[in-house]
Design a protein around this motif. Sequence first.
Motif, PDB file in Angstrom:
ATOM      1  N   ILE A   1       0.873  -1.175   0.000  1.00 32.62           N
ATOM      2  CA  ILE A   1       0.000   0.000   0.000  1.00 32.62           C
ATOM      3  C   ILE A   1       0.909   1.223   0.000  1.00 32.62           C
ATOM      4  O   ILE A   1       1.705   1.416   0.920  1.00 32.62           O
ATOM      5  N   GLY A   2       0.809   2.024  -1.044  1.00 34.55           N
ATOM      6  CA  GLY A   2       1.674   3.188  -1.166  1.00 34.55           C
ATOM      7  C   GLY A   2       1.035   4.423  -0.561  1.00 34.55           C
ATOM      8  O   GLY A   2      -0.198   4.563  -0.533  1.00 34.55           O
ATOM      9  N   GLY A   3       1.864   5.316  -0.071  1.00 33.81           N
ATOM     10  CA  GLY A   3       1.372   6.584   0.449  1.00 33.81           C
ATOM     11  C   GLY A   3       1.084   7.550  -0.688  1.00 33.81           C
ATOM     12  O   GLY A   3       0.935   7.150  -1.845  1.00 33.81           O
ATOM     13  N   THR A   4       0.995   8.828  -0.369  1.00 36.14           N
ATOM     14  CA  THR A   4       0.742   9.823  -1.402  1.00 36.14           C
ATOM     15  C   THR A   4       1.874   9.805  -2.421  1.00 36.14           C
ATOM     16  O   THR A   4       2.977   9.345  -2.127  1.00 36.14           O
TER      17      THR A   4
ATOM     18  N   VAL B   1      -0.777  15.292 -14.194  1.00 40.87           N
ATOM     19  CA  VAL B   1      -1.536  14.407 -13.315  1.00 40.87           C
ATOM     20  C   VAL B   1      -2.102  15.190 -12.140  1.00 40.87           C
ATOM     21  O   VAL B   1      -1.370  15.889 -11.436  1.00 40.87           O
ATOM     22  N   ASP B   2      -3.405  15.062 -11.937  1.00 37.20           N
ATOM     23  CA  ASP B   2      -4.067  15.731 -10.821  1.00 37.20           C
ATOM     24  C   ASP B   2      -4.086  14.782  -9.631  1.00 37.20           C
ATOM     25  O   ASP B   2      -4.796  13.782  -9.641  1.00 37.20           O
ATOM     26  N   PHE B   3      -3.308  15.111  -8.602  1.00 43.45           N
ATOM     27  CA  PHE B   3      -3.235  14.254  -7.432  1.00 43.45           C
ATOM     28  C   PHE B   3      -4.145  14.736  -6.299  1.00 43.45           C
ATOM     29  O   PHE B   3      -4.051  14.256  -5.177  1.00 43.45           O
ATOM     30  N   GLU B   4      -5.011  15.687  -6.599  1.00 43.05           N
ATOM     31  CA  GLU B   4      -5.951  16.156  -5.582  1.00 43.05           C
ATOM     32  C   GLU B   4      -6.889  15.013  -5.186  1.00 43.05           C
ATOM     33  O   GLU B   4      -7.361  14.250  -6.033  1.00 43.05           O
ATOM     34  N   ASN B   5      -7.115  14.868  -3.910  1.00 39.31           N
ATOM     35  CA  ASN B   5      -7.995  13.822  -3.375  1.00 39.31           C
ATOM     36  C   ASN B   5      -7.379  12.432  -3.446  1.00 39.31           C
ATOM     37  O   ASN B   5      -8.074  11.431  -3.243  1.00 39.31           O
ATOM     38  N   VAL B   6      -6.083  12.343  -3.725  1.00 40.99           N
ATOM     39  CA  VAL B   6      -5.382  11.056  -3.746  1.00 40.99           C
ATOM     40  C   VAL B   6      -4.676  10.862  -2.406  1.00 40.99           C
ATOM     41  O   VAL B   6      -3.885  11.703  -1.986  1.00 40.99           O
ATOM     42  N   VAL B   7      -4.959   9.743  -1.724  1.00 37.13           N
ATOM     43  CA  VAL B   7      -4.330   9.471  -0.430  1.00 37.13           C
ATOM     44  C   VAL B   7      -3.242   8.406  -0.523  1.00 37.13           C
ATOM     45  O   VAL B   7      -2.467   8.218   0.414  1.00 37.13           O
ATOM     46  N   GLY B   8      -3.182   7.685  -1.642  1.00 39.26           N
ATOM     47  CA  GLY B   8      -2.183   6.628  -1.795  1.00 39.26           C
ATOM     48  C   GLY B   8      -2.545   5.712  -2.941  1.00 39.26           C
ATOM     49  O   GLY B   8      -3.358   6.070  -3.805  1.00 39.26           O
ATOM     50  N   ASP B   9      -1.944   4.525  -2.944  1.00 37.43           N
ATOM     51  CA  ASP B   9      -2.234   3.605  -4.038  1.00 37.43           C
ATOM     52  C   ASP B   9      -2.162   2.152  -3.573  1.00 37.43           C
ATOM     53  O   ASP B   9      -1.487   1.819  -2.593  1.00 37.43           O
ATOM     54  N   ILE B  10      -2.874   1.311  -4.292  1.00 35.81           N
ATOM     55  CA  ILE B  10      -2.745  -0.148  -4.198  1.00 35.81           C
ATOM     56  C   ILE B  10      -2.529  -0.660  -5.609  1.00 35.81           C
ATOM     57  O   ILE B  10      -3.303  -0.337  -6.523  1.00 35.81           O
TER      58      ILE B  10
ATOM     59  N   ALA C   1       1.965  -3.103   4.856  1.00 40.26           N
ATOM     60  CA  ALA C   1       2.373  -1.705   4.831  1.00 40.26           C
ATOM     61  C   ALA C   1       2.441  -1.136   6.232  1.00 40.26           C
ATOM     62  O   ALA C   1       1.731  -1.597   7.137  1.00 40.26           O
ATOM     63  N   GLY C   2       3.281  -0.139   6.411  1.00 39.74           N
ATOM     64  CA  GLY C   2       3.390   0.556   7.685  1.00 39.74           C
ATOM     65  C   GLY C   2       4.120   1.870   7.497  1.00 39.74           C
ATOM     66  O   GLY C   2       4.731   2.122   6.451  1.00 39.74           O
ATOM     67  N   GLY C   3       4.036   2.721   8.505  1.00 39.84           N
ATOM     68  CA  GLY C   3       4.709   4.009   8.445  1.00 39.84           C
ATOM     69  C   GLY C   3       3.729   5.154   8.462  1.00 39.84           C
ATOM     70  O   GLY C   3       2.615   5.051   7.931  1.00 39.84           O
ATOM     71  N   SER C   4       4.132   6.260   9.067  1.00 42.50           N
ATOM     72  CA  SER C   4       3.231   7.402   9.234  1.00 42.50           C
ATOM     73  C   SER C   4       2.755   7.975   7.916  1.00 42.50           C
ATOM     74  O   SER C   4       1.624   8.463   7.814  1.00 42.50           O
TER      75      SER C   4
END
Length: 303
Positions: free
Chosen positions: A201-204, A223-232, A270-273
């Motif tokens: 699970i990727g972060g922003t 690329v519009d990254f607005e409203n993107v919290v991460g990726d799978i 996944a882990g990390g702040s």
Amino acid sequence: MVKIAHMYYEEGATQSTIAKSIGVSRSLISKYLTKAKETGVVEIIIHDDESHPFLALESKVERRYDLREVVCVSSNDQETSKGRLGIAASKYLLRILKDGQTLGVSSGTTLNEVAKSMQPNQHFPDLSIVPLVGGMGDEQVDIHSNNIVATLADCLNAKYSLLHAPVLVDSKEAKDIIFNQSTIKNVFDKATESDVALVGIGGTPEHSTMVKSYLHQGKQEEVDFENVVGDICYNFIDPDGNTALNVWNEKVITLALEKLKNIPLVIGVAGGSEKIEAIRSSLIGNLIDVLITDENTAKALLD
């Protein structure tokens, strides 16, 4: 009742021995022992703090997000935690995998740790391992799905397929053409039929190793990254765990989220702040069934 409990729990006498000593039936001894626990005469305490210190925390996260299972490791610095996540995930795979199944695998630094931690010389000759995402080129080869798939297959003595496609192509039209190529289509057909999926699970985007290597400085404005919290699987997701509407998702070579959801068991590692919101959104969106994470991340998910 107290005497029977003392003989059984303190002295280690069997129920049959106690029955003969007191002169009653064995079934009556069993009833007395049950009553001793029900009335509080006997309390059984499981001391699991050292062997499994995060059991209560794992259970809370499982209940909060209706997960099948949560596995926590201790939190240290980021790289150390990734190594521990890799060990925990490799052990979990060995616990649940069955020969004859198909395992779909994503990519990334954490999943690379899973592959590196897998115990060698396992025996799964009829297990098939397939990539879920593209990944080609000279950059970050060790975290590409193909490399992770091959490493896992070598340790498990399993069969595997490779996906000869990049993570990102130049246009939606190019993506459609690639997906219709027979060799690519066959791999994604196998991936869709996976029994188990192992995904990172990727972060922003600014925290994603692969995204940064594919998005050159001059193209980031596209690329519009607005409203993107991460990726799978390099599908960018919004806070509700849905596929975000942007150009990246139109051009990425990966298994779509709706197909990932149809896989019976999806394991997220996944882990990390920097990944907390992405993990939370994945759980809200029911994208994963099992979460392997670190202590601090698990606690943050309960806030």
